[in-house]
Motif scaffolding. Sequence first.
Motif, PDB file in Angstrom:
ATOM      1  N   ASP A 167      -5.024  -8.708  -9.772  1.00  0.00           N
ATOM      2  CA  ASP A 167      -3.912  -9.281 -10.534  1.00  0.00           C
ATOM      3  C   ASP A 167      -4.514 -10.061 -11.691  1.00  0.00           C
ATOM      4  N   ILE A 168      -4.111  -9.741 -12.897  1.00  0.00           N
ATOM      5  CA  ILE A 168      -4.669 -10.393 -14.072  1.00  0.00           C
ATOM      6  C   ILE A 168      -4.386 -11.897 -14.072  1.00  0.00           C
ATOM      7  N   CYS A 169      -3.395 -12.321 -13.295  1.00  0.00           N
ATOM      8  CA  CYS A 169      -3.058 -13.747 -13.203  1.00  0.00           C
ATOM      9  C   CYS A 169      -3.964 -14.499 -12.229  1.00  0.00           C
ATOM     10  N   ASP A 170      -4.836 -13.790 -11.538  1.00  0.00           N
ATOM     11  CA  ASP A 170      -5.745 -14.410 -10.573  1.00  0.00           C
ATOM     12  C   ASP A 170      -7.133 -14.543 -11.191  1.00  0.00           C
ATOM     13  N   PRO A 171      -7.574 -15.741 -11.534  1.00  0.00           N
ATOM     14  CA  PRO A 171      -8.865 -15.896 -12.225  1.00  0.00           C
ATOM     15  C   PRO A 171     -10.055 -15.425 -11.406  1.00  0.00           C
ATOM     16  N   ALA A 196     -11.889   0.206 -13.721  1.00  0.00           N
ATOM     17  CA  ALA A 196     -10.485   0.307 -14.101  1.00  0.00           C
ATOM     18  C   ALA A 196      -9.673  -0.702 -13.290  1.00  0.00           C
ATOM     19  N   PHE A 197      -9.292  -1.787 -13.930  1.00  0.00           N
ATOM     20  CA  PHE A 197      -8.555  -2.867 -13.278  1.00  0.00           C
ATOM     21  C   PHE A 197      -7.074  -2.487 -13.244  1.00  0.00           C
ATOM     22  N   VAL A 198      -6.532  -2.277 -12.027  1.00  0.00           N
ATOM     23  CA  VAL A 198      -5.127  -1.919 -11.869  1.00  0.00           C
ATOM     24  C   VAL A 198      -4.434  -2.993 -11.030  1.00  0.00           C
ATOM     25  N   HIS A 199      -3.140  -3.104 -11.226  1.00  0.00           N
ATOM     26  CA  HIS A 199      -2.372  -4.133 -10.526  1.00  0.00           C
ATOM     27  C   HIS A 199      -2.253  -3.803  -9.046  1.00  0.00           C
ATOM     28  N   TYR A 200      -2.664  -4.744  -8.207  1.00  0.00           N
ATOM     29  CA  TYR A 200      -2.630  -4.527  -6.758  1.00  0.00           C
ATOM     30  C   TYR A 200      -1.212  -4.326  -6.268  1.00  0.00           C
ATOM     31  N   ASN A 201      -1.041  -3.353  -5.368  1.00  0.00           N
ATOM     32  CA  ASN A 201       0.209  -3.198  -4.632  1.00  0.00           C
ATOM     33  C   ASN A 201      -0.113  -2.612  -3.271  1.00  0.00           C
ATOM     34  N   SER A 202       0.753  -2.853  -2.318  1.00  0.00           N
ATOM     35  CA  SER A 202       0.464  -2.474  -0.936  1.00  0.00           C
ATOM     36  C   SER A 202       0.473  -0.969  -0.723  1.00  0.00           C
ATOM     37  N   LEU A 203       1.045  -0.210  -1.657  1.00  0.00           N
ATOM     38  CA  LEU A 203       1.060   1.245  -1.535  1.00  0.00           C
ATOM     39  C   LEU A 203      -0.214   1.871  -2.108  1.00  0.00           C
ATOM     40  N   ASN A 204      -1.080   1.020  -2.677  1.00  0.00           N
ATOM     41  CA  ASN A 204      -2.349   1.495  -3.243  1.00  0.00           C
ATOM     42  C   ASN A 204      -2.133   2.524  -4.349  1.00  0.00           C
ATOM     43  N   ARG A 205      -1.072   2.315  -5.136  1.00  0.00           N
ATOM     44  CA  ARG A 205      -0.820   3.182  -6.286  1.00  0.00           C
ATOM     45  C   ARG A 205      -1.504   2.594  -7.515  1.00  0.00           C
ATOM     46  N   TRP A 206      -2.085   3.473  -8.331  1.00  0.00           N
ATOM     47  CA  TRP A 206      -2.920   3.036  -9.456  1.00  0.00           C
ATOM     48  C   TRP A 206      -2.301   3.369 -10.811  1.00  0.00           C
ATOM     49  N   GLY A 207      -0.987   3.526 -10.856  1.00  0.00           N
ATOM     50  CA  GLY A 207      -0.353   3.858 -12.121  1.00  0.00           C
ATOM     51  C   GLY A 207      -0.866   5.197 -12.633  1.00  0.00           C
ATOM     52  N   TRP A 208      -1.115   5.301 -13.940  1.00  0.00           N
ATOM     53  CA  TRP A 208      -1.569   6.569 -14.518  1.00  0.00           C
ATOM     54  C   TRP A 208      -2.994   6.921 -14.127  1.00  0.00           C
ATOM     55  N   MET A 209      -3.713   5.965 -13.524  1.00  0.00           N
ATOM     56  CA  MET A 209      -5.046   6.323 -13.031  1.00  0.00           C
ATOM     57  C   MET A 209      -4.964   7.318 -11.877  1.00  0.00           C
ATOM     58  N   ASP A 210      -3.828   7.355 -11.192  1.00  0.00           N
ATOM     59  CA  ASP A 210      -3.641   8.385 -10.162  1.00  0.00           C
ATOM     60  C   ASP A 210      -3.729   9.775 -10.782  1.00  0.00           C
TER      61      ASP A 210
END
Length: 329
Positions: free
Chosen positions: A62-66, A32-46
């Motif tokens: 980050d989907i923008c990082d190949p 499950a690829f989730v957008h990195y953030n420093s709070l380690n929150r995973w959106g609805w995957m939480d």
Amino acid sequence: MIKGERILVTGAGGFIASHLVEKLAVNNHVVAFVHYNSLNRWGWMDAVLRTKNPYIEIFNGDICDPQGVETAMKDCTYVFHLAALIGIPYSYHSPSTYVDVNIKGTLNVLNAARKLNVKRIVHTSTSEVYGTAQFVPITEEHPVNPQSPYAATKASADYLAISYYCSFDLPVIVARPFNTYGPRQSARAIIPTIITQILNGSTELSLGSLEPTRDLNFVEDTADGFIALAESNALGEVVNIGTGKEISIGDLVQLIAKMLDKKITTLTDKDRIRPEKSEVERLLAANDKIMRLSTWKPNHTLDQGLKKTITWFSDPQNLSIYKSGIYNI
């Protein structure tokens, strides 16, 4: 049925993708690829992982990082690419971000999949690329006429995906869902906007245009459509996922109010109205192609899907997440 595979789902913290991950993880190992953030929150995957599931692996990136995309995709046989910026109003003032995420992010997925010899890629489109219907029901041959920066970037990503099928024989399928609704949807969408305002006691609802019509898919049916397409032989094809039925926003408001046994009136909020030439007035899917190419069919009527959605939002814990008093973009 896809079974025993290692599968990458991008945008997994989002609304549709979180439901898709749940379905796939019954019989597969899902990254499950989730957008990195420093709070380690995973959106609805939480929410999905309140009970730990050994078949779901979180990848922060980050989907923008190949490089990150390629790392996440390693050893995966199937890829469901749902990562995107989707808010139409936000795209009016930040279109460059949409180019980066929706187009360049898709390019990263396609390049990684090509390098890693992935078995199947299901790329997510949107019915918004059609613009206002020039004929109905809207078939996959309908002209593409994006009317917002969001829709333009999604159309561009679609063409990019198909070009990789034509140029490199990459096994891509473009899934084009019409408007999806259900538990966990953002309040930027019309159905959560209506439900949360009513449940929070409002009798006067602040809304935008009531005349546009939409083809509304319950989220479980949309997720099933993605899986059915991944199992099909529709390589290089664009395929609608829709019910083949439409309802106006005004009629939808009254239907939900009736289900909640509330009498309401509507107020027009000019901030919620799209620029005149950007509003998509009518969307109604032709769904014979997906039913011809796969085993899929919609399993929920609008009433059934709305009942499930209202039940979920009626849980105080879920309702408390939403800020019904402001316009979510």
